[in-house]
Structure formats: structure tokens, C-alpha cells
Design a protein around this motif. Structure first.
Motif, mmCIF file in Angstrom:
data_model
loop_
_atom_site.group_PDB
_atom_site.id
_atom_site.type_symbol
_atom_site.label_atom_id
_atom_site.label_comp_id
_atom_site.label_asym_id
_atom_site.label_seq_id
_atom_site.Cartn_x
_atom_site.Cartn_y
_atom_site.Cartn_z
ATOM 1 N N THR A 1 4.828 4.592 7.222
ATOM 2 C CA THR A 1 3.557 5.261 7.420
ATOM 3 C C THR A 1 3.778 6.769 7.535
ATOM 4 O O THR A 1 4.116 7.249 8.606
ATOM 5 C CB THR A 1 2.888 4.758 8.712
ATOM 6 O OG1 THR A 1 3.864 4.838 9.771
ATOM 7 C CG2 THR A 1 2.432 3.326 8.585
ATOM 8 N N ASN B 1 -5.408 4.132 0.561
ATOM 9 C CA ASN B 1 -5.286 4.110 2.020
ATOM 10 C C ASN B 1 -4.245 5.100 2.514
ATOM 11 O O ASN B 1 -4.373 5.663 3.608
ATOM 12 C CB ASN B 1 -4.924 2.704 2.502
ATOM 13 C CG ASN B 1 -6.084 1.746 2.380
ATOM 14 O OD1 ASN B 1 -7.211 2.164 2.099
ATOM 15 N ND2 ASN B 1 -5.820 0.468 2.562
ATOM 16 N N SER C 1 -5.182 8.214 4.967
ATOM 17 C CA SER C 1 -4.506 8.333 6.261
ATOM 18 C C SER C 1 -3.835 9.701 6.381
ATOM 19 O O SER C 1 -3.818 10.296 7.456
ATOM 20 C CB SER C 1 -3.477 7.207 6.426
ATOM 21 O OG SER C 1 -2.372 7.398 5.575
ATOM 22 N N TYR D 1 0.213 -0.233 7.661
ATOM 23 C CA TYR D 1 -0.930 -0.309 6.736
ATOM 24 C C TYR D 1 -1.498 -1.730 6.639
ATOM 25 O O TYR D 1 -2.695 -1.908 6.427
ATOM 26 C CB TYR D 1 -0.530 0.207 5.354
ATOM 27 C CG TYR D 1 -0.384 1.711 5.317
ATOM 28 C CD1 TYR D 1 -1.485 2.525 5.579
ATOM 29 C CD2 TYR D 1 0.833 2.326 5.052
ATOM 30 C CE1 TYR D 1 -1.373 3.908 5.561
ATOM 31 C CE2 TYR D 1 0.955 3.707 5.034
ATOM 32 C CZ TYR D 1 -0.152 4.494 5.290
ATOM 33 O OH TYR D 1 -0.042 5.856 5.289
ATOM 34 N N PRO E 1 1.149 -1.408 0.366
ATOM 35 C CA PRO E 1 -0.117 -0.758 0.726
ATOM 36 C C PRO E 1 -0.867 -0.189 -0.481
ATOM 37 O O PRO E 1 -0.283 0.074 -1.528
ATOM 38 C CB PRO E 1 0.322 0.367 1.664
ATOM 39 C CG PRO E 1 1.716 0.671 1.278
ATOM 40 C CD PRO E 1 2.320 -0.581 0.716
#
Lengths: 669, 150
Positions: free
Chosen positions: A234, A283, A287, A244, A279
Motif C-alpha cells: 500500500t 483504487n 488512495s 487493498y 488490487p
């Protein structure tokens, strides 16, 4: 010089518009035009090559040189290589034209009478991602390139920097690159306690994922596709929690979509009983957007191109950079920033063509557009083969993750044109039993491709293999990297189905061997490449294809970056050994310590660190990944704490948890 | 997860201290209130699971090395935790644990008590491993489960 200035003023116009987007006055010098931010004139459209053409301006006028661009350069309707431009006809590029400046104000001529549309509107109307045209350097800087003599030696005096009038500021921490690697390092610094005012980031892009996002887009990963990454990788969260998969499932649960909670179960079972979770690209973007706001990324960012780094005589570092025109607010573009701690993370210097394809493009410039690199823009190939309505044969070279995705994209194009055939070229066969072995473990093989969920065995990130590699000598590491690295793809059912069904129905063909000969053929309205391969047993095979997409990767050769080459030269920085052979060859990065410090750049109490692909083949294998960048950031920021760098806490459990709570609530660190 | 042997041991001991001991203390009090007298059986069982687990960690690591990624999926983690509990019950049943006489499991109620006790330890411990532990120990995931700085 003798020419009237008017004759050397050019307009840049969208092909389907008439309003000049930019008017530029050219004084004698050399101007590069292309998509890459390093050019003097940046044209941001997918079909423009990195450095598309070069304008040589002298007293007599302008000479236009096409730089082996994918889609070529025309004057009027003539394809050109290098010739003098009479300025009567426009220089025609994909989506743009360069014309002699029309009389009158730059935005004076519009398609429809009435109100003048703003430039942005014209760009939007012509569907071009026209983010910026970087202004032309003044002639002065061509004669005295910045930072010039100031950075001639290995140590520069702060007095000389002040006297030069270029000092833009002094800071404690400076991140060079401005991409995701810089972002993750800065995110760690902020969470560890450093205020945003003490950090500066220098990079060309306004958003940290611009460059990486472009690679994804070019290699045919749209925002709604999944990327080869892990749930806990992440880049927006230094703890890797929530990952995720949890976030995706949580959102699905909140919207009452029970089937959407599949990702958490996937993570629970991967890779033993379920396909690995990956993922969604969109997204990751969103993020990162959120985290950029939380840590104040924009307030730390100096938008510009880094030109050089030197030690200063007072035990710090001087960083020379050129601000991009639209951020120069009419003032000085050439700047020097002084910092106590620097972090270099500049990413891949260039895209790579394998030698044979490069030679073909150079020898057959008119037909060069039939051969593309998968990391360069090549969307038009899919559009053309889908729309042509006739048999189309596309050769895909390589067996990595990008090759898999490109084959999937061609498979999707088959919905519009079932006559599309895919020739998948690989250097050699890999029998199912011949997967690489490491101790008692064997890498699985399917369809001549070795399978691995990520680009290294998982334990390279944080398991026993990470420890083993860190403890090895450089020579042992090179050997280990040759074994554990190599080209692999992910074990995805949809990709396997394409290969199985394609082979059965005859539209997916595998070709083995190295290129023996390659030449253009066919009538001018249907040009093709005739190509023959010789495999390891000397067996020949021949194909005629319409396009070749090279999926063998990006160049990681650090000397291809002028900034890094200068740094290596000036300080005699050590390099890591190379590993692998052929397309799998991993070039040597800059040698770093386990803390990712560049030992040759230690200056008094100040330290310089590196991260990402430029540290390839060093103490850590998986440098070129989100999680690897997080690891490198953690190691270097921990090292800063050891070195008593101001504001960097030890980040024990209490601080870690309170900072995590701040992340959850979206509060600034 | 890609734990190393040292990482497994350290994480196991950490979870024993922060989950195993407090939950067992609480469970001992619950049983004491019901039965009218503190029993050392829950503490004995959880300590036995710890010892058996420390030994089995070596086996798990050998198993990981047989797989290319040296990976240990969450599903394996949950299964191995349950396996350790069942194994310890079996060892007690066959009288192979010197400090726990096999008689303590003669009554179904005793097995049920031990299961509930173990579930009360297992659930929070497993949930911590799924990520929350990392919010306290940011370096843990890069050290194969070992504690402390890099």
C-alpha cells in the motif's frame, strides 16, 4: 541572426483545430520536441514519441530531424528524415502541427466566429491529453548550460551558490524524483515526525503517480484493471493495513454487495487455495490522491527537472534543478536547493528495444511504426487491427507480465475482428518440468512461461530470502538474482484460457528462437514484416506479421540518465554486479548499504540515500515494487533516526499506532 | 506471510504474552467462579500448546521452503493453530504430557471448556496477525515476524 524574427516564430496547433496552443520564438540552437518531460518542447499525446524530432535553428532557418519516431514526421505529406524546412508547409505530427506563426495574436483565429475559446478548451475538444508545453530555453542557457562551472568539481561552496543568485532555499530533507518512490519516503518522514516545511521534493510531475500511471496505461492496464501487486503493498499507507483487499471488501459490504467481499477471502486463501488477490489500478490512484493531500505533498513539491547533485563545503548537498515554465512564475528557472539529507529515486531512465528490433527501426524508418515497445504508447495498433476487417497478425515478444496483458488486449480486440492472430515469440521453450529450482522448491511452468505471483519469490520482500540476500556478497547476490529473478507471469485463469483456447482454435501461435532475419514486405497499403527465427537446435521458422510489440521491458541502465551518470562519474560511485542474460539481463544499479545509503556520498553528518530500480542488484531484490519502496523508505528513515536527523522519531509501537489512527481519520501526521 | 523461524518464535511468544496469558487468567477466573476453586489446567494447556508450537515452527519452516514463494498463507496459519490445539488434546489424552494427567479430559465438559478457552485465545491472536499487529510494529512484516528494529 540576419533573418527577421517573425520568420522564426512557430505556432503549435492541434491537428483538428486552428487555434495555436503555443507560440514560440526560436533563437539559434537545438530544440528537442517530444512526449518526454526532458524535451525543450513537450507535446503530451500518446502517439508522440519520447523524443520525436529535433529542430536545429540557425541563422538561415530551421532544419527538421525526425528522431526515429514511431509515427514519423512529415512536412506537408512527405515523410522526412532530416531536411530544411521552408516554413511554407506545416510540420505534421500525430495530433499536432508545427507551423510558421500566422500573423496576428496567437489565439486570434478560431474555427467558429464569436467568443474565443480558451486554449484548454481546444485541447479538450481535440481529445488530447495536453498537460503542458514546457517553454523554450533561452539562447543564453544553451551557451552556458546550468549549473555549468558551479558544479564542475565534486564540492561546491555555499558562498559560490549564494553569489550565483540561484539559491532557491535551504531545507533539511530533499527527495529527488517526485515519483511513487519519493512519495513513500516522504510519507515515512512525515509519519515519523518531520513537518512538511522541512521537506522539499523536486520532480517534473505534479502528481506522484503520473509516470507510473503512464507505464500502466501504455502497457494496456486501464484504471479498472488489476495490477500485479499485493493487497498489503500500500503506497499510501506505511503499515500495509488495511490492505487493498480489506478496503475493497469493506466498501462492497457497506453497499450491501456480499459478492464484492470476495477479496478478503482471496487473501485468506492465496496462493495455496485461491488465485492471488491483485488490487485495482483506480483504487491505488485514489488512495494516493488522498494521502498526497493528507501529508501536504503539493506544499513540498518543487516542479522541475533535476540537473545535478553536489556535496557542499559545509557538509550538506546542493541540488540544481530547472523549474518547469508554468511554475517559474516569470522568475528564475534555474535554481539550487541546499539540503542536509537527500533521497534519490528517479525510476527507469528509458524504455528498451531489443537489439534486433532497434536495428530494424533504424534501417527501415518508413516502416518503423510496425515495431513498438509495449511501454511506449501504441493504442493505435489495437484500434487498427480491430477496425481493419481483414486478417491481422501481431507478434508479441517476451513472456513477462506485460506480454500476458498485451495478449489479453489483442484477445479483446478479436471481439471486433476475429481474423486477428497472435504470434507469441520466446527465445526458447521451457518444458513444464524445467521450472527454476531453489533448494527443494521449483517454480511452476505453464505454456513455456514460469509462473510467480509477483516479480520475485514472495519471501524476498520480508521473509528468509530477504535476510539471505542481505547477508550475501555482491557476487553471490548476482548469482541469486539470476536464479530468482527472470521473466515470469502471474497464474491467472483468464490468461491460461486465452492460450489454451487460442492454440486449439489456431489464432494463438508460439514461435521460438532468436531473430535470424527481419525485413519489410508487401504493398504500400498493407506493409508487413517478414521475420525468421532460429531456435536453439538450429530449426528455422518464418512468419509474416503486421505488427511487432516488444514486451521485454524497460531499461534500467542508470548511465542512461544524465543526472545519474554525472553523479556516478563525479564521485566514482560503486555499482552492483549485473545478473542474468539476454532479455532477462538485470543491469547494475548504484551500490547502496543495507540502509539504502549511498556510501560514496556521505558528507560530514549528511547522508544521501537511493531507492527503486536505480539500486537494482543490491542488498534487496524487490526494489522495483511498492512494497520494496516501502522497505527502502523504512530502512533509510530508521537510519536517519540513528543519525539523529532532526524530527525523525524512533517510531516505536505507541507512535506507530497513534500515527495509524491519524491515517484512519485522514488527519495530517 | 513469509515468517522465518526466529520470527515465528518471537511472534508466538509475543502473542502468548499479550493474548494467551491475559485470556487464560480471565478464563481461570470464570471457571473459578463456576467451580469454586482455581484450576491450573487452562494455564497448563495453553503453555503446552506454546511448547508444541515452538517445536512445530521448525516443521512449518521446512514446509515453506518446499514452495517457491516460501509463503505461509493465512489459511495455513489458521489451520496450523487449530491443529496444534487438537494435537495437544491428543497428547494429553494419551498421557504424553507429564504435567497434565490424561484424567483431566475424561469429561466432555472438560473438552468443551478447553475448546472455548482456546477459541478465546485463537480468535484475537489470529485477527492480530491479519494486520492490526503491523499498526504497532511497522517493521514486523519485513523481518519475517521478528520484533525490533531492522
Amino acid at each position: 541572426m540576419a533573418k527577421a524574427p517573425k520568420s522564426l516564430t512557430i505556432d503549435i496547433v492541434a491537428s483538428d483545430g486552428t487555434v495555436p496552443m503555443q507560440r514560440l520564438s526560436l533563437s539559434p540552437g537545438r530544440y528537442t520536441v517530444g512526449r518526454s518531460r526532458d524535451n525543450t518542447i513537450v507535446l503530451d499525446a500518446a502517439e508522440i514519441s519520447r523524443v520525436h524530432l529535433i529542430l536545429h535553428v540557425d541563422a538561415d532557418g530551421i532544419e527538421v530531424e525526425d528522431n526515429a519516431s514511431t509515427h514519423g514526421t512529415r512536412i506537408g505529406d512527405r515523410q522526412i528524415e532530416r531536411e530544411r524546412w521552408s516554413m511554407d508547409e506545416p510540420i505534421v505530427l500525430p495530433r499536432f502541427e508545427i507551423r510558421a506563426a500566422a500573423a496576428g495574436p496567437a489565439a486570434g483565429k478560431t474555427k467558429s466566429p464569436g467568443a474565443e475559446p480558451p486554449v484548454e478548451k481546444v485541447a479538450a475538444a481535440s481529445a488530447i491529453e495536453f498537460s503542458r508545453i514546457v517553454g523554450i530555453d533561452d539562447a543564453q542557457s544553451a551557451e552556458r548550460p546550468f549549473p555549468g562551472d558551479l558544479f564542475a568539481g565534486p564540492v561546491v561552496s555555499t558562498g559560490a551558490i549564494r553569489a550565483s543568485g540561484c539559491l532557491a532555499g535551504e531545507t533539511t530533507f530533499a527527495a529527488i524524483g517526485g515519483g511513487i518512490g519519493s512519495f513513500i519516503w516522504v510519507d515515512h518522514l512525515r509519519c515519523f515526525g518531520v513537518p512538511a516545511e522541512h521537506i522539499r521534493v523536486v520532480g517534473v510531475n505534479p502528481v506522484c503517480y503520473s509516470n507510473w500511471g503512464r507505464y500502466c496505461q501504455n502497457s494496456q492496464i486501464p484504471p479498472h484493471e488489476r495490477i500485479r501487486s499485493n493487497a498489503i503493498s500500500t503506497p499510501d499507507n506505511i503499515w500495509g493495513f488495511p490492505g487493498y483487499a480489506s478496503r475493497e471488501s469493506w466498501r462492497a459490504l457497506l453497499s450491501g454487495n456480499l459478492a464484492g467481499t470476495r477479496p478478503v477471502f482471496q487473501v485468506f486463501g492465496e496462493a495455496a487455495v485461491a488465485e492471488s488477490y491483485t488490487p485495482l489500478l483506480e483504487n491505488i490512484f485514489s488512495s494516493l490522491d488522498r494521502e498526497m493531500v493528507r501529508i501536504g505533498w503539493t506544499s513540498m513539491l518543487e516542479q522541475g527537472r533535476v540537473l545535478g547533485l553536489r556535496m557542499t563545503d559545509d557538509g550538506r548537498y546542493a541540488l540544481a534543478y530547472r523549474r518547469t515554465a508554468d511554475r517559474a512564475d516569470g522568475g528564475r528557472r534555474d535554481n539550487i536547493l541546499i539540503a542536509s539529507y537527500v533521497h534519490v529515486c528517479t525510476g527507469y531512465p528509458a524504455t528498451r528495444f531489443t537489439g534486433d528490433l532497434q536495428a530494424f527501426r533504424a534501417a527501415h524508418r518508413d516502416d518503423a511504426n510496425m515495431v513498438v515497445n509495449a511501454y511506449d504508447p501504441h493504442d493505435q495498433i489495437y484500434r487498427e487491427v480491430q477496425a481493419s476487417g481483414r486478417p491481422e497478425r501481431v507478434m508479441v515478444r517476451g513472456r513477462g507480465i506485460v506480454a500476458s496483458r498485451v495478449i489479453q488486449r489483442l484477445y479483446e480486440a478479436r471481439a471486433g475482428n476475429p481474423q486477428i492472430e497472435i504470434v507469441h515469440q520466446m527465445r526458447s521453450r521451457i518444458p513444464d518440468s524445467a521450472g527454476t529450482r531453489n533448494g527443494p522448491a521449483k517454480r511452476p511452468v505453464f505454456n513455456d512461461v514460469e509462473l510467480q505471483p509477483f516479480n520475485w519469490p514472495k519471501a524476498c520482500w520480508g521473509g528468509d530470502l530477504r535476510q539471505e540476500i542481505e547477508n550475501m556478497t555482491p557476487a553471490q547476490r548476482a548469482e541469486s538474482f539470476s536464479l530468482l529473478g527472470g521473466t515470469t507471469t502471474a497464474d491467472r485463469t483468464d490468461w491460461k484460457d486465452i492460450a489454451i483456447n487460442g492454440a486449439r482454435e489456431g489464432w494463438y501461435i508460439k514461435a521460438y528462437g532468436n531473430v535470424d532475419s527481419m525485413k519489410p514486405t508487401g504493398a504500400s497499403d498493407n506493409r508487413q514484416v517478414a521475420i525468421t527465427f532460429k531456435d536453439v537446435d538450429g530449426q528455422m521458422s518464418a512468419y509474416t506479421v503486421d505488427y511487432i510489440i516488444d514486451c521485454t521491458g524497460l531499461i534500467a541502465d542508470v548511465t542512461q540518465s544524465p543526472f545519474l551518470a554525472d553523479l556516478i562519474d563525479t564521485y566514482g560511485l560503486a555499482r552492483n554486479p549485473t545478473s542474468g542474460t539476454g532479455a532477462e539481463n538485470r543491469l547494475a544499479g548504484i551500490a547502496v548499504a543495507s540502509s539504502f545509503e549511498i556510501p560514496g556520498l556521505r558528507n560530514g553528518n549528511s547522508r544521501a540515500y537511493a531507492a527503486g530500480t536505480i539500486t537494482q542488484n543490491g542488498p534487496y531484490a524487490a526494489v522495483d515494487s511498492f512494497l520494496g519502496l516501502a522497505y527502502a523508505a523504512l530502512r533509510s528513515v530508521d537510519d536517519l533516526n540513528t543519525a539523529s536527523a532532526p524530527g525523525v522519531s524512533g517510531f516505536g509501537p505507541v507512535r506507530s499506532f497513534t500515527q495509524w489512527l491519524r491515517w484512519c481519520t485522514g488527519s495530517a501526521p | 506471510m513469509t515468517p522465518t523461524l526466529l520470527g515465528r518464535w518471537q511472534t508466538r511468544l509475543l502473542l502468548f504474552v499479550i493474548v494467551g496469558i491475559p485470556v487464560t487468567w480471565w478464563w481461570t477466573e470464570v471457571l473459578a467462579a463456576r467451580d469454586g476453586g482455581r484450576s491450573l489446567v487452562p494455564a497448563g494447556i495453553i503453555a503446552t500448546i506454546l511448547l508444541v508450537g515452538l517445536a512445530l515452527d521448525w516443521v512449518y519452516v521446512q514446509y515453506q521452503k518446499r514452495h517457491w514463494d516460501h509463503d505461509w498463507p493465512f489459511a495455513y496459519q489458521l489451520a496450523s493453530m487449530i491443529f496444534e490445539f487438537v494435537l495437544v488434546l491428543a497428547l494429553i489424552h494419551f498421557g504424553l504430557v507429564p504435567w497434565l494427567p490424561s484424567g483431566i479430559l475424561y469429561f466432555p465438559q472438560a473438552v468443551w471448556d478447553a475448546t472455548r478457552h482456546f477459541a478465546a485465545v485463537l480468535i484475537p491472536a489470529f485477527l492480530l496477525l491479519l494486520g492490526p499487529l503491523q499498526t504497532f510494529l511497522v517493521r514486523w512484516r519485513f523481518k519475517g515476524g521478528e520484533l525490533g528494529r531492522m
